[in-house]
Design a protein around this motif. Structure first.
Motif, PDB file in Angstrom:
ATOM      1  N   ILE A 162     -83.095   0.591-104.614  1.00 39.50           N
ATOM      2  CA  ILE A 162     -82.460   0.798-103.317  1.00 39.50           C
ATOM      3  C   ILE A 162     -81.186   0.177-103.112  1.00 39.50           C
ATOM      4  O   ILE A 162     -80.332   0.654-102.265  1.00 39.50           O
ATOM      5  N   LEU A 163     -80.827  -0.930-103.907  1.00 36.15           N
ATOM      6  CA  LEU A 163     -79.382  -1.541-103.562  1.00 36.15           C
ATOM      7  C   LEU A 163     -79.041  -2.124-104.736  1.00 36.15           C
ATOM      8  O   LEU A 163     -79.781  -2.766-105.507  1.00 36.15           O
ATOM      9  N   GLU A 164     -77.693  -2.189-105.040  1.00 37.93           N
ATOM     10  CA  GLU A 164     -77.075  -3.065-106.134  1.00 37.93           C
ATOM     11  C   GLU A 164     -75.998  -3.899-105.717  1.00 37.93           C
ATOM     12  O   GLU A 164     -75.080  -3.130-105.178  1.00 37.93           O
ATOM     13  N   ILE A 165     -75.920  -5.039-105.860  1.00 39.37           N
ATOM     14  CA  ILE A 165     -74.657  -5.949-105.506  1.00 39.37           C
ATOM     15  C   ILE A 165     -74.330  -7.010-106.315  1.00 39.37           C
ATOM     16  O   ILE A 165     -75.263  -7.556-106.609  1.00 39.37           O
ATOM     17  N   ASP A 166     -73.333  -6.752-107.148  1.00 35.54           N
ATOM     18  CA  ASP A 166     -72.975  -7.828-108.194  1.00 35.54           C
ATOM     19  C   ASP A 166     -73.963  -7.913-109.255  1.00 35.54           C
ATOM     20  O   ASP A 166     -74.145  -9.209-109.337  1.00 35.54           O
ATOM     21  N   GLY A 167     -74.240  -6.858-109.716  1.00 38.19           N
ATOM     22  CA  GLY A 167     -75.359  -7.006-110.994  1.00 38.19           C
ATOM     23  C   GLY A 167     -76.604  -7.570-110.695  1.00 38.19           C
ATOM     24  O   GLY A 167     -77.640  -7.684-111.383  1.00 38.19           O
ATOM     25  N   VAL A 168     -77.097  -7.496-109.191  1.00 36.32           N
ATOM     26  CA  VAL A 168     -78.352  -7.576-108.870  1.00 36.32           C
ATOM     27  C   VAL A 168     -79.094  -6.291-108.066  1.00 36.32           C
ATOM     28  O   VAL A 168     -78.160  -6.103-107.257  1.00 36.32           O
ATOM     29  N   VAL A 169     -80.132  -5.897-108.366  1.00 34.00           N
ATOM     30  CA  VAL A 169     -80.585  -4.630-107.991  1.00 34.00           C
ATOM     31  C   VAL A 169     -81.829  -5.239-107.056  1.00 34.00           C
ATOM     32  O   VAL A 169     -82.834  -5.925-107.495  1.00 34.00           O
TER      33      VAL A 169
END
Length: 662
Positions: free
Chosen positions: A21-28
């Motif tokens: 549901i969300l991906e920020i700086d290589g972290v999902v």
């Protein structure tokens, strides 16, 4: 955004069905559908456990991401919308789900899809979902890119109308500001020129929208300053405008609302007055003024023009006003007593006005012909042709009106609290105060617009400038015979009866009218004669026979205006009338009808009584009928209650009078 992670597409991770549901700086951030929990996973670890990630990326790469920051919308929204519209499966080659088949109602399919997206972690409002659905249906996946629709807003505009709008815009772009009606008329002319006589013009809001779409947001056509600078660009060699040095060579005249709330002086009704000014351009002197409750008429302007050509009167002293001003700055500048002030005299030789109906009337034309004045019409919607009068109105508002009770400013911050009615001036008091102000203050104040061309730092007042010009350009007042004044008055038609001329419940008569009573008028061919009158002078009217001097007919009952306590009596009559209850016409007829009904009943009762008395006399000759009073009980009490209580005649007290006197 990681290119190999498809948000919103279910994947298998560690034996559980999950949705990224969300991906920020290589972290999902992953939502576990089985445990209903969320946790963060590195994208490399997620890709290692998901064999379908690459194929999902390849599938969704065909659709441009339409909002990188909008992580609350699934990337495969187009697939979901396609399933709602046609029932196609989300995955190519997948099974078609029965709840999205075309035989299911559309609203039910939409509700089912919205619940599904909410379970996937992407709640969406109904109206937003419908907007996306219709955009995808009409324009495909491109309709979802940045919410931009590929719809041409001018697709319904005919080519000839579009060409007419563009050509009209170019024609008016370098002119001064016009109303939208002028732009619409220009489009109509261009359509006729291009052969589109049968083309129908759309409404004004639609035309405004077309104009903005054609020109764009930076179109200078809609910027007033740009249009003004373009319109003021000289098309000839630059040269200074001629400044009139002779007093009266150019007198500017105009009317405006007096931004002061006043009482009308008769019924104490709150209203605003109208102000008309005449300003000499050479000295900026106010040479004529008129204050009225209603809008200015042609007769008011005509009388003001004629009065400006006659010898000026001395402003009479108001002892009460002089006593009120005998302190502060007025006493320090003018002394203990308000001095007499002679209003400035400038005989107009040329008048500049706009194209208003009051300035183009028959009365004004007759007054200018009588006084030998040239009339110059200013250009429509061009106040710069009359700068002196426009500046004078601004000075009146800034230096005089804002200090009076009841000032009505355009800005509420300058208006102040509403003024109670008992603290307002009457229109007559306002006229007196304005006359005192412009005679003592305005005419003696230095104006920045009156400067010496050789020494621009030196400014002058209207009185000093006018006095200096009078040494080189003397002027004599115009002697207008009294017989010429009716020619600039209003005209109506009335019959000259045996009692005189009746107008507005007033009667005017003169012995000189004997030869014209009930006679045919040679002008109209009927018994109605042209009657000339001034609305502000009810004391007399005139008739002008052919080839003869005007005949003055004074008001017959004019002595009542000069009787003792005339004003006090009229004021008392108005006060009593306001406090009393007046009957309407319907009430008068109703009361008279019931009174007649009571009269008929009274006659019947009298006849019955007489018959009874006659029968009694036949039986007993000595019978004496009793005294009977009028029976008024048949009149409705509800009607009698509405009658006003009128005092009866004063009866003397007989107990205080000696017996032999009565």
């Amino acid at each position: 955004m990681n290119a190999f992670i498809t948000l919103g597409v279910p994947i298998e991770f560690k034996g559980h069905d999950c949705v990224p549901i969300l991906e920020i700086d290589g972290v999902v951030r992953v939502h576990d559908l089985e445990d209903d929990a969320e946790y963060d996973v590195p994208s490399e670890e997620l890709l290692a456990h998901n064999d379908e990630a690459e194929s999902a990326f390849e599938r969704m790469n065909r659709v441009d991401p339409f909002a990188v920051s909008m992580t609350t919308r699934p990337w495969n929204l187009a697939a979901h919308l396609e399933e709602v519209l046609s029932g196609a499966p989300l995955e190519p080659g997948g099974e078609r789900r029965p709840e999205y088949q075309p035989d299911v109602p559309m609203m039910q399919r939409q509700a089912t899809k919205r619940r599904e997206l909410e379970l996937l972690g992407f709640p969406i409002k109904e109206r937003t979902f419908q907007s996306d659905l219709y955009a995808y249906r009409d324009y495909g996946e491109a309709g979802l890119r940045n919410r931009v629709r590929l719809k041409d807003p001018l697709r319904n505009v005919s080519p000839i109308l579009r060409e007419a709008i563009e050509s009209s815009r170019k024609l008016l772009a370098n002119q001064s500001t016009h109303t939208f009606a002028v732009f619409r008329g220009t489009i109509r002319d261009e359509l006729d020129r291009l052969g589109g006589e049968d083309e129908k013009l759309p409404s004004d809001p639609t035309l405004r929208n077309y104009l903005r779409l054609i020109g764009g947001p930076s179109d200078p056509f809609w910027t007033f300053k740009r249009r003004q600078s373009e319109s003021n660009r000289p098309t000839r060699s630059n040269r200074a405008r001629a400044v009139p040095d002779v007093p009266g060579s150019e007198v500017q005249i105009d009317t405006s609302r007096f931004d002061v709330e006043v009482l009308d002086g008769f019924s104490n009704r709150r209203t605003t007055a109208q102000l008309a000014l005449m300003v000499d351009k050479s000295s900026h002197s106010i040479v004529g003024a008129c204050v009225r409750l209603q809008s200015m008429k042609g007769i008011d302007i005509a009388l003001m023009i004629v009065a400006s050509c006659m010898p000026r009167r001395v402003l009479p002293l108001d002892k009460d006003l002089s006593a009120r001003l005998a302190s502060g700055a007025w006493r320090r500048i003018f002394g203990e007593t308000l001095p007499e002030a002679r209003l400035p005299f400038v005989r107009p030789h040329g008048i500049t006005s706009d194209n208003g109906a009051d300035f183009m009337s028959r009365n004004v034309a007759a007054a200018m012909k009588l006084c030998g004045i040239n009339h110059t019409e200013a250009r429509p919607r061009t106040p710069t042709d009359k700068p002196a009068i426009e500046r004078a109105f601004l000075t009146v508002e800034r230096d005089f009106a804002q200090y009076l009770p009841g000032y009505l400013a355009e800005d509420v911050t300058n208006r102040g609290e509403p003024t109670p009615g008992e603290e307002l001036l009457t229109v007559f008091e306002l006229a007196v105060f304005f006359e005192v102000w412009f005679a003592h203050v305005y005419q003696n104040t230095r104006h920045s617009s009156i400067r010496d061309p050789r020494r621009p730092s030196v400014s002058h007042s209207p009185n000093t400038m006018l006095a200096a010009l009078r040494r080189f350009y003397p002027e004599r007042p115009l002697s207008v015979p009294a017989s010429y004044l009716p020619r600039v008055a209003n005209v109506t038609h009335r019959v000259i009866s045996r009692s005189g001329i009746q107008m507005n419940y007033r009667v005017y008569d003169s012995p000189e009218l004997d030869a014209f009573r009930l006679k045919l008028s040679p002008i109209t061919g009927t018994k109605s004669w042209p009657i000339y009158y001034h609305p502000t002078d009810i004391g007399q009217v005139w008739i002008i026979p052919p080839d003869a001097e005007p005949i003055t007919a004074p008001l017959k009952d004019r002595d009542r205006f000069y009787r003792p306590f005339a004003d006090e009596i009229d004021a008392e009559v108005r006060r009593v009338a306001a406090e009393s209850r007046e009957l309407s016409r319907a009430e008068q007829h109703e009361l008279a009808h019931e009174l007649g009904k009571a009269a008929r009943l009274q006659v019947k009762a009298r006849n019955r009584r007489d018959a009874r008395d006659n029968a009694a006399r036949k039986l007993d000759p000595t019978y004496a009928p009793p005294a009977v009073q009028a029976d008024m009980t048949q009149i409705s009490d509800s009607r009698m209650k509405g009658l006003p209580k009128t005092p009866g005649p004063i009866q003397p007290d007989l107990d205080d009078v000696e017996p032999e006197l009565w």
